[in-house]
Every structure is written in structure tokens, then in C-alpha cells.
Design a protein around this motif. Structure first.
Motif, PDB file in Angstrom:
ATOM      1  N   THR A  68      46.718  31.984  47.702  1.00  0.00           N
ATOM      2  CA  THR A  68      45.739  31.632  48.734  1.00  0.00           C
ATOM      3  C   THR A  68      44.384  31.314  48.103  1.00  0.00           C
ATOM      4  OG1 THR A  68      46.858  33.308  50.073  1.00  0.00           O
ATOM      5  CG2 THR A  68      44.902  32.299  51.016  1.00  0.00           C
ATOM      6  N   LEU A  69      44.061  32.004  47.009  1.00  0.00           N
ATOM      7  CA  LEU A  69      42.808  31.719  46.303  1.00  0.00           C
ATOM      8  C   LEU A  69      42.756  30.286  45.797  1.00  0.00           C
ATOM      9  CD1 LEU A  69      42.267  35.029  44.293  1.00  0.00           C
ATOM     10  CD2 LEU A  69      40.676  34.038  45.945  1.00  0.00           C
ATOM     11  N   PHE A  85      36.030  35.801  48.077  1.00  0.00           N
ATOM     12  CA  PHE A  85      37.463  35.845  48.356  1.00  0.00           C
ATOM     13  C   PHE A  85      38.202  36.579  47.234  1.00  0.00           C
ATOM     14  CE2 PHE A  85      36.244  31.798  50.555  1.00  0.00           C
ATOM     15  CZ  PHE A  85      36.414  32.269  51.849  1.00  0.00           C
ATOM     16  N   LEU A  86      37.731  36.380  45.994  1.00  0.00           N
ATOM     17  CA  LEU A  86      38.316  37.092  44.852  1.00  0.00           C
ATOM     18  C   LEU A  86      38.096  38.594  44.981  1.00  0.00           C
ATOM     19  CD1 LEU A  86      39.538  37.223  41.969  1.00  0.00           C
ATOM     20  CD2 LEU A  86      37.216  36.855  41.090  1.00  0.00           C
ATOM     21  N   TYR A  87      36.867  39.003  45.312  1.00  0.00           N
ATOM     22  CA  TYR A  87      36.563  40.431  45.441  1.00  0.00           C
ATOM     23  C   TYR A  87      37.395  41.073  46.547  1.00  0.00           C
ATOM     24  CZ  TYR A  87      32.437  39.033  42.741  1.00  0.00           C
ATOM     25  OH  TYR A  87      31.599  38.520  41.776  1.00  0.00           O
ATOM     26  N   LEU A  88      37.545  40.360  47.662  1.00  0.00           N
ATOM     27  CA  LEU A  88      38.354  40.874  48.765  1.00  0.00           C
ATOM     28  C   LEU A  88      39.802  41.078  48.321  1.00  0.00           C
ATOM     29  CD1 LEU A  88      38.686  41.560  51.804  1.00  0.00           C
ATOM     30  CD2 LEU A  88      39.176  39.125  52.174  1.00  0.00           C
ATOM     31  N   SER A  89      40.333  40.110  47.593  1.00  0.00           N
ATOM     32  CA  SER A  89      41.719  40.189  47.118  1.00  0.00           C
ATOM     33  C   SER A  89      41.914  41.373  46.184  1.00  0.00           C
ATOM     34  CB  SER A  89      42.100  38.887  46.402  1.00  0.00           C
ATOM     35  OG  SER A  89      41.932  37.770  47.237  1.00  0.00           O
ATOM     36  N   LEU A  90      41.000  41.526  45.231  1.00  0.00           N
ATOM     37  CA  LEU A  90      41.110  42.630  44.274  1.00  0.00           C
ATOM     38  C   LEU A  90      40.974  43.985  44.968  1.00  0.00           C
ATOM     39  CD1 LEU A  90      38.991  41.182  41.321  1.00  0.00           C
ATOM     40  CD2 LEU A  90      41.462  41.555  41.338  1.00  0.00           C
ATOM     41  N   PHE A  91      40.074  44.075  45.949  1.00  0.00           N
ATOM     42  CA  PHE A  91      39.846  45.335  46.659  1.00  0.00           C
ATOM     43  C   PHE A  91      41.098  45.754  47.433  1.00  0.00           C
ATOM     44  CE2 PHE A  91      38.456  47.522  50.576  1.00  0.00           C
ATOM     45  CZ  PHE A  91      37.915  48.663  49.996  1.00  0.00           C
ATOM     46  N   ILE A  92      41.661  44.836  48.215  1.00  0.00           N
ATOM     47  CA  ILE A  92      42.837  45.171  49.028  1.00  0.00           C
ATOM     48  C   ILE A  92      44.036  45.491  48.139  1.00  0.00           C
ATOM     49  CG2 ILE A  92      44.492  44.284  50.721  1.00  0.00           C
ATOM     50  CD1 ILE A  92      42.233  42.630  51.924  1.00  0.00           C
ATOM     51  N   ALA A  93      44.252  44.680  47.100  1.00  0.00           N
ATOM     52  CA  ALA A  93      45.402  44.890  46.213  1.00  0.00           C
ATOM     53  C   ALA A  93      45.294  46.221  45.468  1.00  0.00           C
ATOM     54  CB  ALA A  93      45.519  43.740  45.225  1.00  0.00           C
ATOM     55  N   THR A  94      44.087  46.583  45.046  1.00  0.00           N
ATOM     56  CA  THR A  94      43.891  47.859  44.345  1.00  0.00           C
ATOM     57  C   THR A  94      44.151  49.045  45.270  1.00  0.00           C
ATOM     58  OG1 THR A  94      42.237  46.836  42.891  1.00  0.00           O
ATOM     59  CG2 THR A  94      42.276  49.247  42.998  1.00  0.00           C
ATOM     60  N   LEU A 140      43.274  36.954  39.282  1.00  0.00           N
ATOM     61  CA  LEU A 140      42.269  36.136  38.585  1.00  0.00           C
ATOM     62  C   LEU A 140      42.803  34.748  38.247  1.00  0.00           C
ATOM     63  CD1 LEU A 140      40.556  38.655  36.134  1.00  0.00           C
ATOM     64  CD2 LEU A 140      39.445  37.354  37.955  1.00  0.00           C
ATOM     65  N   SER A 141      44.078  34.651  37.888  1.00  0.00           N
ATOM     66  CA  SER A 141      44.643  33.346  37.538  1.00  0.00           C
ATOM     67  C   SER A 141      44.613  32.399  38.728  1.00  0.00           C
ATOM     68  CB  SER A 141      46.078  33.508  37.018  1.00  0.00           C
ATOM     69  OG  SER A 141      46.955  33.912  38.053  1.00  0.00           O
ATOM     70  N   GLY A 142      44.869  32.921  39.948  1.00  0.00           N
ATOM     71  CA  GLY A 142      44.767  32.080  41.138  1.00  0.00           C
ATOM     72  C   GLY A 142      43.343  31.613  41.378  1.00  0.00           C
ATOM     73  N   TYR A 143      42.383  32.492  41.135  1.00  0.00           N
ATOM     74  CA  TYR A 143      40.966  32.136  41.288  1.00  0.00           C
ATOM     75  C   TYR A 143      40.576  31.020  40.322  1.00  0.00           C
ATOM     76  CZ  TYR A 143      35.866  32.765  41.232  1.00  0.00           C
ATOM     77  OH  TYR A 143      34.507  32.571  41.279  1.00  0.00           O
ATOM     78  N   PHE A 144      40.991  31.138  39.080  1.00  0.00           N
ATOM     79  CA  PHE A 144      40.648  30.118  38.082  1.00  0.00           C
ATOM     80  C   PHE A 144      41.332  28.784  38.378  1.00  0.00           C
ATOM     81  CE2 PHE A 144      39.714  33.790  35.109  1.00  0.00           C
ATOM     82  CZ  PHE A 144      38.336  33.604  35.181  1.00  0.00           C
ATOM     83  N   ARG A 145      42.557  28.821  38.885  1.00  0.00           N
ATOM     84  CA  ARG A 145      43.214  27.563  39.258  1.00  0.00           C
ATOM     85  C   ARG A 145      42.463  26.880  40.387  1.00  0.00           C
ATOM     86  NH1 ARG A 145      48.954  28.151  40.999  1.00  0.00           N
ATOM     87  NH2 ARG A 145      48.624  30.400  41.146  1.00  0.00           N
ATOM     88  N   GLY A 146      41.940  27.653  41.325  1.00  0.00           N
ATOM     89  CA  GLY A 146      41.147  27.074  42.400  1.00  0.00           C
ATOM     90  C   GLY A 146      39.857  26.452  41.898  1.00  0.00           C
TER      91      GLY A 146
END
Length: 442
Positions: A68-69, A85-94, A140-146
Motif C-alpha cells: 500500500t505504501l 504513512f510509513l510511521y503508521l505502518s511501522l507502529f501498527i505492525a510493531t 521500508l522497502s515498500g516506502y522506498f519503491r513508492g
């Protein structure tokens, strides 16, 4: 040649991604050769089981945020502070990972592990450490691809970990610091995961450019982000069937050595689709741009060129799998010979995958990820049924047939949807008549 492939920035990105992907692909193969020849097929199989558990768990806990990122970051990177969006993803996944960890602490004693999976149960805390590191890298890889940084994204993917792991294994082999067994290898793997994550973060910090201060995403964007993630989640969860679940099923029913054999066959067969893997590391964000600008003509030309060049570049690898299978298998050790039939089956599935080009990426980036999720779910279900029926009868050959069926069915159905929903003809070898007025409605 269309404007897309003439752009120097894109060509540079493709070249850099090609070099990194080449190192990654052959790094994984070289690691299998080294472990198999130095420490045996059983150790290689237990390493694969541990690695696949880490990868599978990371994908499950990531909730599809990494994919989604790619969509949201590429779409809003000039309008919003997309790092939110990255911070939200990392927070929920953690949070989800911590929940799983504490559940295991309290309920783990009630879990009965198959004998082949003792490498996980006996090293459960090492597993959770590896899982956290890999989870962060995946998102992070999804974020960088975006952000259209495919090289950084590829650097974070599991293949590059193999290169670091090779260095650690060879240094230890030369210096004889540790006695090597399966536990030693998975410990080295955890260290390699951490090293790759730290290096990638340092590189990103050193190469990061100043961006203009953009506005914060409104709540509706966060809600939409989480809502859209469920479709990507179905896609990536179902995609686990083709990447890890089939091999893990073999481990539960057969032995770690059978897992090693099947994963090596997969590694060789994936070389057939190497050209498409490189292109798909670069193209998704650009397909999203084509969609935003309603430039469907360039999208179609790019899709056809992708299908054409990827297929032509894959043919040498496919022909090698046909005419020299024993030679390809022999380099992994004596235990890997005489498996030309499953190798040919897997390679054929990959060739069909390549011939359809980037149809899955086009659907995802054109807001049809829900349709793609249904395709992936359906084909994965069919493949699991085939796996359950064929593996007891034909072993590794049955698993190869099950895996190849996924590639063929998924890409066939995805191609049909690209034609019907988006109104472009994506295959270079088949000019499909489409109604251009359908494009506006999509």
C-alpha cells in the motif's frame, strides 16, 4: 521505443536495479551452494525453514502495508508528508508483533511443532528478533519503491541478506571461530538481517535530499490507507503460497532435505523471470503516474515493451533449464542431481509469468487491487488443493506442478482483467482489440 524507456533517469534506475538484483539473485544461489557443499543438505534445509518462517511471519504481520505504501507514496509524495504513512505502518505492525510475542510466551507450551520445525521451536527468541528486523525492512522497502528508489528497496529485500551471510560464513570458515551447525547458520542470518537494515538506513540518510515542507495527511487519507491495505494484504498473503508455504508444507510432510531441494529448484527457475523482477522493481510507481495523468497510451506501450524485452531476456535461462538441467543442479552438490523434470515444470511456469509482463503491477497501480486480490486468492486456493493431492503421490514433482499452476492461472486472469477493466492490450505477441471509451470509465 516509447518516451518511458528513452528517459535517462528511468534507464539509469533500471541499470542500477539490474546490477543490485543480479547480485541478490546470484547471492542467494551462491549461499545455497556454499552451505550445501560445506555443511550438508540437512543444514541447508533447516536454514531455509527458519528463513521462510521469518519471511512468512513478516508478510502476515505487515498487513499489506508495504504494498500500500508503494501506491500512496508514489501518488502523494509531492502533495503530502508521505513518511506519515510509513510511521503508521511501522507502529501498527510493531504492536501486532508484540501481541504475537506475548501470546506465544503465555500459550507457546500448548503448540505442537512438526519434527522438521524444531529449528524454530528450539530458537524461538532468535526467531522473534529476526522477525522484527525483517518486518521493518519489508515495510521500508515498500516506502522506498513508492519514492522511486528501487535500488534502496532491493537492498532491503532478503536476497541481499544472502550476500552478507556469505561473507560471515566464509570468514568463520576461514578463521574457525565457531563450530557450524544449523543454529550457527540461523544466528549468522539474524546478524546479516541487522547489518543490511543498518547499512540501508545509513545510505538513505547520507543520500537524502531536502524536500519542501508539505502538509500533513488528513484523517481521511489514513482511513483510506488502512482500508486499501486489506486488498493488498489478501494479495501478499495468497502470494505466500508461491514463495514459502508450498516449501514449508514439504518440510512438514517430508524432510528438511526435501525443502532444500525444492528451494534450490525455485532459485534456479526464478532466474527465468529475472528480467521481469528487475522491471517490476522500477515500473509500479510509473504505472501509477500514467494512471494519474490518464496517459493510457504510454501505459500500453510500456506494458508491451516490458512483455517483449522480459521474454526475450528470459529465453537463455529457460533453454539452459531444458538442455543442461543436470549441470545446473550438480553445482549444488551430489544430492541435487536427477531432478530435471520438476526444474523444467517450474521454469515453464516462470516463462509464462514473464511473457505476460507487468499485468499484476498495472492492476495494483490503477486502483484495481481488489480484483487482483480475488484472483490471487482463487488461484492460491486451487494450488493448495493440487498440493494436497499431488505431493503425497509425486513428491517434489507434485509440488512443482502446484507452484507453476499459480503463475499460469494468476497471470492469465490478470491479463484478461487488464484488457477488460483498463482497456489496454499489454502483451507484445497478441494485439487484443479494446474499446478506448472504457478507459475513461475505469
Amino acid at each position: 521505443m516509447n518516451v518511458f524507456f528513452k528517459t535517462n533517469v528511468i534507464l539509469s534506475s533500471l541499470f542500477n536495479t539490474f546490477i543490485i538484483k543480479l547480485l541478490v539473485a546470484f547471492g542467494g544461489i551462491l549461499l545455497s551452494i556454499i552451505i550445501s557443499n560445506l555443511y550438508g543438505v540437512h543444514v541447508l534445509g533447516e536454514y531455509f525453514i527458519f528463513q521462510m518462517f521469518v519471511i512468512t511471519s513478516s508478510v502476515i504481520i505487515s498487513l499489506g502495508f508495504n504494498e500500500t505504501l508503494v501506491l500512496f507514496v508514489s501518488k502523494f509524495r509531492f502533495q503530502l508528508r508521505v513518511e506519515r504513512f510509513l510511521y503508521l505502518s511501522l507502529f501498527i505492525a510493531t504492536l501486532l508483533l508484540l501481541l504475537v510475542f506475548f501470546l506465544y510466551v503465555f500459550l507457546g507450551s500448548f503448540i505442537s511443532w512438526p519434527t522438521s520445525y524444531e529449528i524454530i521451536s528450539a530458537n524461538i527468541y532468535l526467531y522473534f528478533i529476526s522477525l522484527f528486523i525483517n518486518l521493518v525492512s519489508l515495510i521500508l522497502s515498500g516506502y522506498f519503491r513508492g519514492l522511486k528508489k528501487p535500488v534502496m528497496a532491493v537492498f532491503l529485500e532478503n536476497g541481499f541478506v544472502s550476500i552478507i551471510l556469505i561473507l560471515i560464513v566464509l570468514i568463520n570458515y576461514k578463521l574457525q571461530v565457531f563450530i557450524v551447525n544449523s543454529v550457527t547458520i540461523i544466528t549468522f542470518y539474524t546478524i546479516a538481517l541487522f547489518v543490511v537494515l543498518v547499512i540501508s538506513l545509513l545510505i538513505n540518510k547520507l543520500t537524502k535530499k531536502e524536500r519542501p515542507r508539505l502538509s500533513q495527511p488528513e484523517k481521511k487519507y489514513y482511513y483510506d490507507f488502512v482500508k486499501r491495505s486489506k486488498y493488498f494484504y489478501i494479495i501478499v498473503i495468497s502470494g505466500l503460497v508461491s514463495t514459502t508455504l508450498i516449501a514449508l508444507y514439504l518440510g512438514a510432510k517430508l524432510t528438511p532435505s526435501d525443502v532444500a531441494l525444492f528451494k534450490v529448484l525455485q532459485q534456479i527457475a526464478v532466474l527465468v523471470s529475472f528480467s521481469l523482477i528487475v522491471l517490476n522493481a522500477v515500473l509500479p510507481a510509473h504505472y501509477s503516474s500514467f494512471k494519474v495523468n490518464n496517459n493510457y497510451h504510454e501505459m500500453e506501450k510500456t506494458a508491451k515493451l516490458t512483455s517483449k524485452y522480459a521474454t526475450l531476456l528470459s529465453l537463455p535461462f529457460y533453454l539452459a533449464c531444458i538442455f543442461f538441467p543436470e549441470a545446473l543442479m550438480y553445482i549444488f552438490g551430489d544430492g541435487f542431481s536427477n531432478y530435471s523434470i520438476p526444474l523444467l515444470i517450474l521454469a515453464t511456469g516462470q516463462l509464462f509469468n514473464v511473457s505476460t509482463g507487468s499485468v499484476a503491477s498495472i492492476l495494483k497501480m490503477c486502483n484495481f487491487e481488489s480484483y487482483l486480490s480475488y484472483i490471487v486468492l482463487l488461484t492460491s486456493f486451487v494450488s493448495l488443493i493440487m498440493l494436497y493431492i499431488l505431493t503425497p503421490l509425486y513428491g517434489v514433482v507434485g509440488a512443482a506442478v502446484s507452484l507453476s499452476s499459480i503463475y499460469i492461472l494468476q497471470n492469465l486472469l490478470a491479463t484478461i482483467l487488464v484488457v477488460k477493466l483498463i482497456g489496454i492490450s499489454p502483451l507484445f505477441y497478441l494485439n487484443i482489440k479494446v474499446r478506448r471509451n472504457e478507459i475513461k470509465n475505469s
